[in-house]
Design a protein around this motif. Structure first.
Motif, PDB file in Angstrom:
ATOM      1  N   VAL A  13     -10.674   6.862  30.830  1.00 49.25           N
ATOM      2  CA  VAL A  13     -11.329   5.789  29.842  1.00 49.25           C
ATOM      3  C   VAL A  13     -11.373   4.609  30.805  1.00 49.25           C
ATOM      4  O   VAL A  13     -11.810   3.459  30.397  1.00 49.25           O
ATOM      5  N   GLY A  14     -10.454   4.273  31.642  1.00 49.40           N
ATOM      6  CA  GLY A  14     -10.144   3.213  32.324  1.00 49.40           C
ATOM      7  C   GLY A  14     -11.204   2.936  33.396  1.00 49.40           C
ATOM      8  O   GLY A  14     -11.393   1.995  34.034  1.00 49.40           O
ATOM      9  N   ASN A  15     -12.213   3.859  33.750  1.00 48.24           N
ATOM     10  CA  ASN A  15     -13.262   3.556  34.484  1.00 48.24           C
ATOM     11  C   ASN A  15     -14.665   3.207  34.062  1.00 48.24           C
ATOM     12  O   ASN A  15     -15.063   3.943  33.641  1.00 48.24           O
ATOM     13  N   PRO A  16     -14.859   1.933  34.209  1.00 45.06           N
ATOM     14  CA  PRO A  16     -16.179   1.409  33.465  1.00 45.06           C
ATOM     15  C   PRO A  16     -17.403   2.234  33.890  1.00 45.06           C
ATOM     16  O   PRO A  16     -18.587   2.251  33.581  1.00 45.06           O
ATOM     17  N   GLU A  17     -17.519   2.870  35.289  1.00 50.61           N
ATOM     18  CA  GLU A  17     -18.438   3.844  35.577  1.00 50.61           C
ATOM     19  C   GLU A  17     -18.786   5.073  34.935  1.00 50.61           C
ATOM     20  O   GLU A  17     -19.731   5.712  35.021  1.00 50.61           O
ATOM     21  N   LEU A  18     -17.703   5.416  34.240  1.00 50.42           N
ATOM     22  CA  LEU A  18     -17.858   6.669  33.395  1.00 50.42           C
ATOM     23  C   LEU A  18     -18.039   6.518  32.069  1.00 50.42           C
ATOM     24  O   LEU A  18     -17.312   5.754  31.152  1.00 50.42           O
ATOM     25  N   PRO A  19     -19.238   6.979  31.314  1.00 49.06           N
ATOM     26  CA  PRO A  19     -19.582   6.543  30.128  1.00 49.06           C
ATOM     27  C   PRO A  19     -18.566   7.345  29.079  1.00 49.06           C
ATOM     28  O   PRO A  19     -17.985   8.284  29.230  1.00 49.06           O
ATOM     29  N   PHE A  20     -18.096   6.708  28.063  1.00 43.41           N
ATOM     30  CA  PHE A  20     -17.000   7.340  27.257  1.00 43.41           C
ATOM     31  C   PHE A  20     -17.778   7.654  25.696  1.00 43.41           C
ATOM     32  O   PHE A  20     -18.046   6.572  25.226  1.00 43.41           O
ATOM     33  N   GLY A  21     -17.586   8.685  25.492  1.00 41.22           N
ATOM     34  CA  GLY A  21     -18.131   9.368  24.132  1.00 41.22           C
ATOM     35  C   GLY A  21     -17.621  10.679  24.047  1.00 41.22           C
ATOM     36  O   GLY A  21     -17.299  11.467  24.771  1.00 41.22           O
ATOM     37  N   GLY A  22     -17.876  11.193  22.611  1.00 38.48           N
ATOM     38  CA  GLY A  22     -17.807  12.613  22.341  1.00 38.48           C
ATOM     39  C   GLY A  22     -18.948  13.360  22.179  1.00 38.48           C
ATOM     40  O   GLY A  22     -20.121  12.973  22.617  1.00 38.48           O
ATOM     41  N   VAL A  23     -18.893  14.519  21.616  1.00 35.34           N
ATOM     42  CA  VAL A  23     -20.004  15.498  21.686  1.00 35.34           C
ATOM     43  C   VAL A  23     -19.810  16.355  20.283  1.00 35.34           C
ATOM     44  O   VAL A  23     -18.604  16.673  20.204  1.00 35.34           O
ATOM     45  N   GLY A  24     -20.964  16.656  19.781  1.00 38.32           N
ATOM     46  CA  GLY A  24     -20.559  17.495  18.319  1.00 38.32           C
ATOM     47  C   GLY A  24     -19.707  16.625  17.437  1.00 38.32           C
ATOM     48  O   GLY A  24     -20.178  15.372  17.443  1.00 38.32           O
ATOM     49  N   ASN A  25     -18.789  17.187  16.904  1.00 36.10           N
ATOM     50  CA  ASN A  25     -18.049  16.440  15.919  1.00 36.10           C
ATOM     51  C   ASN A  25     -17.010  15.520  16.478  1.00 36.10           C
ATOM     52  O   ASN A  25     -16.498  14.524  15.681  1.00 36.10           O
ATOM     53  N   SER A  26     -17.098  15.285  17.944  1.00 39.49           N
ATOM     54  CA  SER A  26     -16.211  14.332  18.256  1.00 39.49           C
ATOM     55  C   SER A  26     -16.720  13.014  18.698  1.00 39.49           C
ATOM     56  O   SER A  26     -16.305  11.993  19.307  1.00 39.49           O
ATOM     57  N   GLY A  27     -18.350  13.201  18.477  1.00 37.96           N
ATOM     58  CA  GLY A  27     -18.817  11.680  18.643  1.00 37.96           C
ATOM     59  C   GLY A  27     -20.438  11.778  18.922  1.00 37.96           C
ATOM     60  O   GLY A  27     -20.955  13.106  19.342  1.00 37.96           O
ATOM     61  N   ILE A  28     -21.207  10.781  18.854  1.00 30.89           N
ATOM     62  CA  ILE A  28     -22.497  10.801  19.067  1.00 30.89           C
ATOM     63  C   ILE A  28     -22.662   9.294  19.830  1.00 30.89           C
ATOM     64  O   ILE A  28     -22.368   8.189  19.488  1.00 30.89           O
ATOM     65  N   GLY A  29     -23.062   9.542  21.154  1.00 27.36           N
ATOM     66  CA  GLY A  29     -23.331   8.151  21.901  1.00 27.36           C
ATOM     67  C   GLY A  29     -22.241   7.917  22.709  1.00 27.36           C
ATOM     68  O   GLY A  29     -21.112   8.726  22.696  1.00 27.36           O
TER      69      GLY A  29
END
Length: 461
Positions: A401-417
């Protein structure tokens, strides 16, 4: 000024922001840059006030609070400022030969007026970090901090409402009624961070206006421990990541899946690191936070009556304290395995063959994070290929979560976008596609009456 729920005219606030957005002022690079720099300065000026509020709400240790709430936010601002001008430039893309002599490019533009609804576990950073993307993309924004962390909510309102034009950014405080009133209105985007159940309510409300949403949710994030790992470092990192913020982290390891042959040794080391980090009486430790409120406390205590407690289990409702707890001999059907724990309780399951661990993870909704401790690179790639999850780490916890080059988000029930870094800019932007042609050539074959034969056209396939 703090805008109270009882005096708020939400429709008027939205109308005010729409009027300001229509002026086009938010679209220039200089405006966005100036607002981000101003916000960075204000955060630094108020850092101690922010830390004090976080301690009042969650008893956050100063180091944890500064790193995960203040530093992570100012670092993100610096990253955005470094790249913003390049992100805003129109992106030229290739054009097929059959569209000659035209050219193509993508123009990013802001969405308009956006709503950001924040959670209570990282109440400052998870309110402000999405705002950074909204500002960078040129939007106006209404922020709704969590009512469960009232001191931090109040500080956020003071920082924003005392220093920014409310027609550009404003903070609205309040409870469930305020959330409902906000969700009843039409926004150009809604960014929500919280639990899956509330995420469904947000999405249903947004659907009435066809409002796009970003849902940063959660789930039961597994941590798989393979026999090839470094047991000492593995135990240390698991205990740190699980009990950071008293376990109230959406990407904390929710349960362990430990290879049977190394389980006894790993358990010894996990217990040892709990004692090393928090002492023999963790309630006296300055480095362990507290549960946010009594409702969450009661829910968590209700998860302690299954399995075998190896360490911890002590609790004090008046102090909202629950000791760092490891539970062994847990059934996959136990209450503690039903929903995201979101607290300082770590159930431990074992597996013999890795196929068992993969099957157990895949039998549940897709998690927000997954962690694997293993030196086996083939196993690492197998996990990537065979398990769906938002993101994670190999041989560490939370740090992705600390690397701004990595998009952070879920999939399915854990998130959208997703968001963070460029992904935040993209989330709050519309990518407008534009094809530009020339008047120098105008091929007659495209117009009726058609003279090109179908056989000739098929040659282009």
């Amino acid at each position: 000024m703090v805008i109270s729920e009882s005096k708020l005219d939400i429709k008027a606030e939205i109308a005010l922001q729409r009027e300001f957005f229509a002026t086009g002022k938010t679209k220039s690079y200089e405006f966005r840059k100036t607002q981000l720099e101003k916000l960075e300065r204000l955060i630094k000026e108020h850092d101690q006030i922010i830390l004090d509020a976080l301690h009042q709400d969650l008893r956050k240790p100063a180091i944890e609070a500064f790193g995960s709430e203040v530093l992570v936010t100012t670092s993100e601002i610096k990253y955005i400022l470094k790249h913003l001008r390049a992100w805003m430039k129109p992106q030229k893309v290739s054009t097929p030969l059959n569209l000659f002599p035209s050219s193509s490019y993508i123009h990013t533009e802001p969405l308009g007026v956006v709503l950001i609804v924040a959670p209570w576990n990282y109440p400052f950073s998870l309110t402000i970090q999405p705002l950074l993307g909204a500002i960078a993309a040129g939007n106006c924004a209404i922020l709704k901090p969590s009512e469960h962390t009232p001191n931090t909510s109040r500080v956020i309102a003071q920082i924003i409402n005392n220093n920014f034009d409310p027609s550009f950014i404003t903070v609205i405080e309040g409870g469930i009624e305020t959330n409902q009133a906000l969700l009843a209105e039409k926004f150009d985007h809604i960014f929500f961070t919280g639990g899956t159940a509330i995420g469904k309510i947000v999405m249903a409300a947004a659907a009435k206006h066809l409002t796009p949403v970003t849902l940063e949710l959660g789930g039961k994030s597994p941590c798989i421990v393979d026999a090839t790992c470094d047991l000492e470092i593995t135990a240390k990192r698991i205990i740190w990541g699980k009990f950071y913020n008293c376990g109230q982290t959406c990407i904390a390891p929710d349960y362990l899946l430990v290879q049977k042959s190394i389980k006894p040794i790993l358990l010894e080391k996990l217990i040892s690191y709990i004692k090393t980090f928090f002492g023999d009486n963790p309630q006296q430790s300055a480095d362990l936070g507290r549960i946010v409120n009594e409702r969450q406390f009661d829910r968590l205590v209700g998860l302690l009556d299954e399995g075998k407690i190896l360490i911890g289990g002590q609790h004090d409702r008046g102090d909202r304290y629950i000791a760092p707890t490891l539970i062994d001999q847990v059934s996959p059907d136990a209450k503690v395995m039903a929903d995201e724990i979101f607290g300082p309780i770590l159930p431990i399951l074992e597996y013999d063959q890795i196929e068992e661990a993969i099957a157990l993870v895949n039998a549940q909704p897709k998690p927000l994070a997954l962690y694997l401790f293993s030196k086996n690179e083939q196993l690492q790639q197998r996990i990537v290929q065979e398990v769906a999850y938002g993101g994670g780490c190999f041989n560490d916890i939370i740090l992705h979560v600390g690397n701004p080059e990595l998009p952070f988000g879920g999939v399915g029930n854990s998130g959208i976008g997703n968001y963070h870094g460029k992904a935040s800019f993209d989330t709050f932007s519309h990518r407008k596609s534009i094809l530009k042609n020339s008047f120098r050539f105008d091929l007659k074959w495209r117009y009726p009456p058609y003279t090109m034969s179908l056989e000739t056209l098929k040659k282009f396939i």
